[in-house]
Design a protein around this motif. Structure first.
Motif, PDB file in Angstrom:
ATOM      1  N   ALA A 109       8.822   8.731 -29.866  1.00 36.65           N
ATOM      2  CA  ALA A 109       8.149   8.886 -28.577  1.00 36.65           C
ATOM      3  C   ALA A 109       8.217   7.596 -27.773  1.00 36.65           C
ATOM      4  O   ALA A 109       8.447   7.614 -26.559  1.00 36.65           O
ATOM      5  N   PHE A 110       8.043   6.471 -28.444  1.00 36.62           N
ATOM      6  CA  PHE A 110       8.134   5.182 -27.762  1.00 36.62           C
ATOM      7  C   PHE A 110       9.538   4.949 -27.210  1.00 36.62           C
ATOM      8  O   PHE A 110       9.710   4.491 -26.080  1.00 36.62           O
ATOM      9  N   VAL A 111      10.557   5.265 -28.009  1.00 37.59           N
ATOM     10  CA  VAL A 111      11.941   5.093 -27.565  1.00 37.59           C
ATOM     11  C   VAL A 111      12.228   5.991 -26.364  1.00 37.59           C
ATOM     12  O   VAL A 111      12.876   5.574 -25.397  1.00 37.59           O
ATOM     13  N   ALA A 112      11.755   7.225 -26.405  1.00 37.96           N
ATOM     14  CA  ALA A 112      11.963   8.143 -25.277  1.00 37.96           C
ATOM     15  C   ALA A 112      11.311   7.599 -24.003  1.00 37.96           C
ATOM     16  O   ALA A 112      11.914   7.610 -22.925  1.00 37.96           O
ATOM     17  N   ALA A 113      10.076   7.108 -24.121  1.00 35.71           N
ATOM     18  CA  ALA A 113       9.383   6.543 -22.959  1.00 35.71           C
ATOM     19  C   ALA A 113      10.073   5.275 -22.469  1.00 35.71           C
ATOM     20  O   ALA A 113      10.212   5.054 -21.260  1.00 35.71           O
ATOM     21  N   LEU A 114      10.529   4.458 -23.395  1.00 38.98           N
ATOM     22  CA  LEU A 114      11.225   3.226 -23.031  1.00 38.98           C
ATOM     23  C   LEU A 114      12.542   3.525 -22.315  1.00 38.98           C
ATOM     24  O   LEU A 114      12.879   2.887 -21.314  1.00 38.98           O
ATOM     25  N   ALA A 121      11.721   4.523 -18.834  1.00 36.40           N
ATOM     26  CA  ALA A 121      11.274   3.373 -18.036  1.00 36.40           C
ATOM     27  C   ALA A 121      12.435   2.469 -17.646  1.00 36.40           C
ATOM     28  O   ALA A 121      12.406   1.838 -16.574  1.00 36.40           O
ATOM     29  N   LEU A 122      13.461   2.390 -18.489  1.00 39.88           N
ATOM     30  CA  LEU A 122      14.592   1.511 -18.220  1.00 39.88           C
ATOM     31  C   LEU A 122      15.729   2.189 -17.469  1.00 39.88           C
ATOM     32  O   LEU A 122      16.725   1.532 -17.142  1.00 39.88           O
ATOM     33  N   THR A 123      15.610   3.469 -17.189  1.00 36.74           N
ATOM     34  CA  THR A 123      16.645   4.182 -16.463  1.00 36.74           C
ATOM     35  C   THR A 123      16.626   3.751 -14.990  1.00 36.74           C
ATOM     36  O   THR A 123      15.598   3.881 -14.324  1.00 36.74           O
ATOM     37  N   PRO A 124      17.729   3.221 -14.468  1.00 33.87           N
ATOM     38  CA  PRO A 124      17.735   2.744 -13.081  1.00 33.87           C
ATOM     39  C   PRO A 124      17.355   3.808 -12.060  1.00 33.87           C
ATOM     40  O   PRO A 124      16.715   3.506 -11.058  1.00 33.87           O
ATOM     41  N   ALA A 125      17.722   5.042 -12.292  1.00 33.53           N
ATOM     42  CA  ALA A 125      17.393   6.103 -11.332  1.00 33.53           C
ATOM     43  C   ALA A 125      15.898   6.392 -11.297  1.00 33.53           C
ATOM     44  O   ALA A 125      15.407   6.970 -10.326  1.00 33.53           O
ATOM     45  N   ALA A 159       0.831  -1.207   0.000  1.00 31.68           N
ATOM     46  CA  ALA A 159       0.000   0.000   0.000  1.00 31.68           C
ATOM     47  C   ALA A 159       0.864   1.255   0.000  1.00 31.68           C
ATOM     48  O   ALA A 159       0.508   2.257  -0.628  1.00 31.68           O
ATOM     49  N   ILE A 160       1.991   1.199   0.655  1.00 31.75           N
ATOM     50  CA  ILE A 160       2.870   2.364   0.716  1.00 31.75           C
ATOM     51  C   ILE A 160       3.551   2.606  -0.632  1.00 31.75           C
ATOM     52  O   ILE A 160       3.826   3.730  -1.004  1.00 31.75           O
ATOM     53  N   ARG A 161       3.770   1.545  -1.387  1.00 31.98           N
ATOM     54  CA  ARG A 161       4.450   1.676  -2.677  1.00 31.98           C
ATOM     55  C   ARG A 161       3.514   2.038  -3.823  1.00 31.98           C
ATOM     56  O   ARG A 161       3.986   2.408  -4.902  1.00 31.98           O
ATOM     57  N   ILE A 162       2.213   1.957  -3.644  1.00 26.04           N
ATOM     58  CA  ILE A 162       1.258   2.249  -4.717  1.00 26.04           C
ATOM     59  C   ILE A 162       1.447   3.655  -5.289  1.00 26.04           C
ATOM     60  O   ILE A 162       1.536   3.806  -6.512  1.00 26.04           O
ATOM     61  N   PRO A 163       1.504   4.719  -4.492  1.00 22.96           N
ATOM     62  CA  PRO A 163       1.667   6.049  -5.086  1.00 22.96           C
ATOM     63  C   PRO A 163       2.966   6.214  -5.866  1.00 22.96           C
ATOM     64  O   PRO A 163       2.975   6.823  -6.939  1.00 22.96           O
ATOM     65  N   THR A 164       4.054   5.654  -5.362  1.00 18.41           N
ATOM     66  CA  THR A 164       5.328   5.772  -6.059  1.00 18.41           C
ATOM     67  C   THR A 164       5.284   5.034  -7.396  1.00 18.41           C
ATOM     68  O   THR A 164       5.770   5.541  -8.410  1.00 18.41           O
ATOM     69  N   ALA A 165       4.684   3.866  -7.413  1.00 12.66           N
ATOM     70  CA  ALA A 165       4.555   3.115  -8.667  1.00 12.66           C
ATOM     71  C   ALA A 165       3.654   3.852  -9.653  1.00 12.66           C
ATOM     72  O   ALA A 165       3.947   3.907 -10.854  1.00 12.66           O
ATOM     73  N   ALA A 166       2.569   4.430  -9.157  1.00 14.23           N
ATOM     74  CA  ALA A 166       1.664   5.180 -10.033  1.00 14.23           C
ATOM     75  C   ALA A 166       2.363   6.402 -10.630  1.00 14.23           C
ATOM     76  O   ALA A 166       2.176   6.713 -11.818  1.00 14.23           O
ATOM     77  N   ILE A 167       3.176   7.077  -9.844  1.00  9.14           N
ATOM     78  CA  ILE A 167       3.923   8.230 -10.339  1.00  9.14           C
ATOM     79  C   ILE A 167       4.918   7.786 -11.413  1.00  9.14           C
ATOM     80  O   ILE A 167       5.089   8.456 -12.432  1.00  9.14           O
ATOM     81  N   GLY A 168       5.560   6.649 -11.221  1.00 11.76           N
ATOM     82  CA  GLY A 168       6.495   6.131 -12.214  1.00 11.76           C
ATOM     83  C   GLY A 168       5.822   5.809 -13.531  1.00 11.76           C
ATOM     84  O   GLY A 168       6.339   6.129 -14.605  1.00 11.76           O
ATOM     85  N   VAL A 169       4.653   5.194 -13.487  1.00  6.72           N
ATOM     86  CA  VAL A 169       3.902   4.895 -14.710  1.00  6.72           C
ATOM     87  C   VAL A 169       3.447   6.184 -15.374  1.00  6.72           C
ATOM     88  O   VAL A 169       3.528   6.328 -16.608  1.00  6.72           O
ATOM     89  N   LEU A 170       2.979   7.130 -14.587  1.00  9.18           N
ATOM     90  CA  LEU A 170       2.547   8.414 -15.127  1.00  9.18           C
ATOM     91  C   LEU A 170       3.712   9.154 -15.790  1.00  9.18           C
ATOM     92  O   LEU A 170       3.540   9.759 -16.851  1.00  9.18           O
ATOM     93  N   ASP A 171       4.904   9.088 -15.198  1.00  8.79           N
ATOM     94  CA  ASP A 171       6.084   9.715 -15.791  1.00  8.79           C
ATOM     95  C   ASP A 171       6.369   9.166 -17.188  1.00  8.79           C
ATOM     96  O   ASP A 171       6.662   9.919 -18.116  1.00  8.79           O
TER      97      ASP A 171
END
Length: 108
Positions: A94-99, A102-106, A64-76
């Motif tokens: 655009a797909f490459v930029a999003a990918l 998403a794959l950036t460790p930070a 439950a604590i990780r839900i907002p952080t995960a949602a923010i990551g998907v939204l980003d």
């Protein structure tokens, strides 16, 4: 260096207190910034209030604590796709930029 478990615990106690009482651990009502005395850091409230909103409807558990952080990551990632598509007018770029985001460790 502060361990990530200790930091996660500190980030959980504040939102849990806000979810239950509306006050932080120092007794301030809906504070604008959160101070973590143990870490000597100031946090902006967005993530704390999102976690508190989730804790109003979900039990105090790690998921439950990780839900907002995960949602923010998907939204980003979605926002990166939209921004890159608006700038370059090309779905592949655009797909490459999003990918790449998403794959950036930070990012996660």
């Amino acid at each position: 260096m502060v361990s990530s478990n200790f930091q996660r615990i500190c980030e959980t106690i504040g939102p849990a207190s806000i979810a239950r009482t509306g006050h932080d651990l120092d007794g301030r009502f809906l504070p604008l910034f959160f101070r973590m005395e143990e870490l000597n850091w100031w946090y902006q409230p967005t993530l704390f209030y999102l976690i508190a909103a989730v804790l109003r409807v979900a039990p105090l558990r790690e998921g439950a604590i990780r839900i907002p952080t995960a949602a923010i990551g998907v939204l980003d990632v979605a926002l990166m796709y939209g921004l890159a598509h608006a700038i370059f007018r090309d779905r592949r770029t655009a797909f490459v930029a999003a990918l790449l985001l998403a794959l950036t460790p930070a990012h996660f």
